[in-house]
Design a protein around this motif. Structure first.
Motif, short mmCIF file in Angstrom:
data_model
loop_
_atom_site.label_atom_id
_atom_site.label_comp_id
_atom_site.label_asym_id
_atom_site.label_seq_id
_atom_site.Cartn_x
_atom_site.Cartn_y
_atom_site.Cartn_z
N PHE A 154 0.85 -1.21 0.00
CA PHE A 154 0.00 0.00 0.00
C PHE A 154 0.87 1.25 0.00
CE2 PHE A 154 -3.15 -3.07 1.56
CZ PHE A 154 -4.26 -2.70 0.82
N ARG A 155 1.93 1.21 0.79
CA ARG A 155 2.81 2.38 0.87
C ARG A 155 3.53 2.61 -0.46
NH1 ARG A 155 6.96 4.24 5.62
NH2 ARG A 155 8.72 4.72 4.27
N ILE A 156 4.02 1.53 -1.07
CA ILE A 156 4.73 1.65 -2.34
C ILE A 156 3.78 2.15 -3.44
CG2 ILE A 156 5.96 0.32 -4.13
CD1 ILE A 156 6.79 -1.62 -1.72
N ALA A 157 2.60 1.53 -3.53
CA ALA A 157 1.63 1.90 -4.56
C ALA A 157 1.26 3.38 -4.46
CB ALA A 157 0.37 1.04 -4.43
N GLU A 158 0.99 3.82 -3.23
CA GLU A 158 0.51 5.19 -3.04
C GLU A 158 1.64 6.20 -3.21
OE1 GLU A 158 -1.61 4.78 0.68
OE2 GLU A 158 -2.91 3.25 -0.23
N GLU A 159 2.87 5.78 -2.89
CA GLU A 159 4.00 6.71 -3.06
C GLU A 159 4.30 6.95 -4.53
OE1 GLU A 159 7.35 5.86 -0.48
OE2 GLU A 159 8.73 6.75 -1.94
N ILE A 160 4.23 5.91 -5.35
CA ILE A 160 4.62 6.07 -6.76
C ILE A 160 3.41 6.24 -7.69
CG2 ILE A 160 6.74 4.74 -6.37
CD1 ILE A 160 5.49 2.43 -7.96
N GLY A 161 2.20 6.04 -7.16
CA GLY A 161 1.02 6.19 -8.00
C GLY A 161 0.90 5.11 -9.06
N MET A 162 1.22 3.88 -8.68
CA MET A 162 1.08 2.74 -9.61
C MET A 162 0.51 1.55 -8.84
SD MET A 162 2.10 3.64 -12.65
CE MET A 162 2.46 2.16 -13.56
N PRO A 163 -0.20 0.63 -9.55
CA PRO A 163 -0.74 -0.54 -8.86
C PRO A 163 0.34 -1.57 -8.53
CG PRO A 163 -1.26 -0.64 -11.21
CD PRO A 163 -0.57 0.68 -10.98
N VAL A 164 0.13 -2.30 -7.44
CA VAL A 164 1.11 -3.30 -6.99
C VAL A 164 0.43 -4.66 -6.84
CG1 VAL A 164 2.69 -3.99 -5.14
CG2 VAL A 164 2.48 -1.57 -5.75
N MET A 165 1.06 -5.67 -7.42
CA MET A 165 0.57 -7.05 -7.31
C MET A 165 1.54 -7.84 -6.43
SD MET A 165 0.13 -9.75 -10.51
CE MET A 165 -0.56 -8.51 -11.60
N VAL A 166 1.01 -8.42 -5.34
CA VAL A 166 1.82 -9.27 -4.47
C VAL A 166 1.45 -10.71 -4.78
CG1 VAL A 166 2.36 -9.89 -2.08
CG2 VAL A 166 1.89 -7.50 -2.68
N ASN A 167 2.45 -11.52 -5.10
CA ASN A 167 2.17 -12.90 -5.51
C ASN A 167 2.70 -13.89 -4.50
OD1 ASN A 167 1.23 -12.52 -8.50
ND2 ASN A 167 3.01 -11.19 -8.23
N HIS A 168 1.85 -14.86 -4.12
CA HIS A 168 2.38 -16.00 -3.35
C HIS A 168 1.84 -17.31 -3.91
CE1 HIS A 168 -0.71 -15.66 0.28
NE2 HIS A 168 -1.26 -16.24 -0.74
N ASP A 169 2.64 -18.38 -3.72
CA ASP A 169 2.35 -19.65 -4.36
C ASP A 169 1.15 -20.36 -3.74
OD1 ASP A 169 4.30 -19.66 -6.36
OD2 ASP A 169 5.84 -20.39 -4.98
N ALA A 170 0.36 -20.99 -4.61
CA ALA A 170 -0.76 -21.82 -4.15
C ALA A 170 -0.23 -22.89 -3.20
CB ALA A 170 -1.44 -22.49 -5.34
#
Lengths: 385, 183
Positions: A154-170
């Motif tokens: 959330f902090r990264i997305a809002e600081e740079i104004g871009m969407p962020v996808m966090v991926n973790h394995d099934a």
């Protein structure tokens, strides 16, 4: 104290839901899909108990969920969603749109095989095939890293104004229940400032997004988007050091494990890094100089950090749990591209290990290292059993 | 590291059993990692619940290849389960009315049978065998402690707490004799 935390026995998916609860988003449009559904279930459980006050929207598809995310985000709301595999692919059109519109949405994707054939196993082809959409992509190894990374996202997305996808394995992360330090609300409040974006949709102001533009304007907007995405490097660094100060847990855009004096370095993404650590320790005990580089930030790709970590290494083995037909392992290609032209660069071997969720144990990785270390590398990625 | 595999058919409670056992070891101060995998989200298909227990943090993220102990909810799964995950040293607890000798044709394995349904029905649990099988498994394996297991069963059972506890205790006592004769 801000650094207070509570140990809980949580799955990776429930750890994500806890991260979302602590980050206090305003709008959560989300559609269920195996193996993401426990994220949605836990969020709605928190919501019905009044512990999440966000507006939770259940649209009729992932395409509509992402549409709702974009518009909600552009009105100035903090937005979260989660999906997996086919759901992510159904969002594809709008992933490009979200990045172009500079909507700082945070999404968790649970890495699962893509159809056909139908399956539920861990495989990162779903998110890696979305690498050109303009989203920041982060890959996590454990439920602890998932909760920490969702909050950081959330902090990264809002600081740079871009969407962020966090991926973790099934399964290996999404359904793996283990001890997780859940940070206090005060800690997260210290870390994550109140949300405000400068250009929001507002009925009191005549402003719109996504108008048709001429060639030169389109060209300029894409360049600006690229620059914004590249700001993720400094935003990640700042988020990581602030988080380190608050919690003592340190992450980088890449992580080097026992690479000092290594002659061979394994490179991988996500949960396989945990298994590779065991293999590295076992090989070191047997007298082999082996280390590991975990790529945590995949977009923007950390070329400088990868070069710095791998220059002077004789052999690099990339383990890919994904497959781009006609090309090979996607991380393999990225690592080769990063190292291209480097004076006396390493020999890079690409192994397709664990595609479709095939089990990869520490012993298997040890065997692969010993088998491929002395081979001459080939251009294509190699299927290994 | 102790590597445990619990296998059942979708809907029988293998995943829940894995989670409860993980909670119990966690309450004892152990490091645990548990996860279930299934071929499809349907009732009746085999579900594997993996549980790793150790005194140090668990870093690997892969399936078990050889289990130290197996809890099997359905003996029709036993032939495949044994050939894939067991060796002579694997402790196998299987839900069955039959005696261990009935499974001799499957090979040289350390099998303990427990009549989960019989115990569940006797204690008013109908066909819900989870608590009985967990008690039996803890008794046969010698860990986790019965006190902690009962505490977790009591905390997590949504209904019929006394019946769940009684099933767990009765099955534990039956297999604990086996554990004691083994050491």
């Amino acid at each position: 104290m801000a650094g207070d935390s509570t140990p809980m026995l949580l799955s990776g998916n429930h750890a994500v839901a806890w991260g979302v609860r602590l980050a206090r988003p305003h709008v959560i449009p989300v559609y269920p899909i195996t193996p993401q559904t426990p994220i949605l279930e836990k969020i709605t459980e928190f919501h019905s108990a009044g512990e999440i006050t966000a507006e939770v929207i259940a649209p009729e598809s992932e395409h509509s969920a992402m549409s709702a995310c974009i518009t909600a985000s552009l009105t100035g709301s903090r937005v979260f969603t989660a999906t997996s595999s086919q759901g992510l692919l159904l969002m594809h059109e709008l992933l490009h749109y979200a990045a172009g519109a500079r909507a700082p949405i945070v999404m968790v994707n649970v890495n699962r095989t893509v159809a056909s054939p139908w399956a539920f196993w861990p495989d990162q082809t779903d998110s890696l095939s979305q690498r050109d959409t303009g989203w920041v992509q982060l890959y996590t190894e454990s439920p602890q890293e998932s909760i920490d990374t969702v909050i950081q996202a959330f902090r990264i997305a809002e600081e740079i104004g871009m969407p962020v996808m966090v991926n973790h394995d099934a399964f290996y992360v999404s359904h793996a229940m283990e001890s997780v330090e859940v940070p206090s609300q005060a800690c997260v409040n210290d870390f994550l400032p109140e949300y405000s974006i400068p250009n929001m949709l507002d009925p009191d102001r005549g402003q719109s997004f996504g108008a048709p533009v001429d060639q030169a304007t389109y060209n300029r907007v894409r360049r600006e988007m690229g620059e914004a995405l590249n700001n993720a490097f400094t935003a990640c660094d700042s988020a990581h050091s602030a988080w380190m100060e608050l919690t003592g847990r340190n992450y980088g855009v890449i992580e080097e494990y026992r690479t000092d004096g290594a002659e061979l370095v394994l490179v991988t993404l996500g949960s396989m890094a945990g298994t590779a650590r065991e293999a590295v320790d076992a090989l070191r005990e047997q007298g082999h100089s082996v280390g590991l580089v975990k790529v945590r930030l995949f977009r923007p790709f950390p070329n400088d950090q990868v070069i710095e970590a791998l220059k002077g290494i004789a052999n690099v083995i990339v383990l890919d749990r994904n497959y781009s037909p006609g090309l090979g392992g996607i991380l393999h290609q990225e690592i080769k591209a990063a190292l291209y032209g480097l004076q006396d660069g390493p020999k890079v071997h690409g192994l397709l290990a664990g595609v479709g969720g095939v089990n990869v144990t520490p012993a298997k990785i040890q065997e692969l290292v010993l088998r491929y270390a002395d081979n001459d590398p080939v251009v294509a990625s190699i299927w290994v059993e | 590291m102790l590597e445990i595999l619990i296998q059942g058919r979708g809907g029988q409670g293998a995943q829940t059993a894995g989670n409860l056992l993980a909670r119990t070891f966690f309450a004892e101060g152990k490091f645990v990692q548990t996860f279930a995998t299934y071929g499809g989200a349907r009732r009746g298909t085999p579900v594997n619940s993996f549980l790793l227990v150790d005194d140090k943090p668990i870093r690997r993220r892969c399936s078990i290849e050889r289990a130290g102990a197996i809890l099997c909810f359905d003996d029709s799964l036993l032939p495949g389960l044994l050939s894939q995950f067991a060796d002579r040293d694997t402790l196998v607890v299987v839900n069955s009315r039959r005696s261990p000798e009935a499974y001799e044709s499957l090979g040289d394995y350390k099998i303990i049978t427990i009549d989960g349904i019989g115990i569940a029905q006797k204690n008013g649990m109908g066909r819900i065998i989870n608590s009985a099988l967990l008690g039996a498994f803890a008794g046969a394996l010698g860990q986790p402690s019965m006190a902690k297991l009962k505490q977790v069963v009591e905390e997590t059972a949504p209904v019929k707490k006394p019946e769940n506890l009684a099933s767990c205790q009765e099955a534990y006592e039956l297999t604990q004799e086996v554990f004691e004769t083994r050491i």
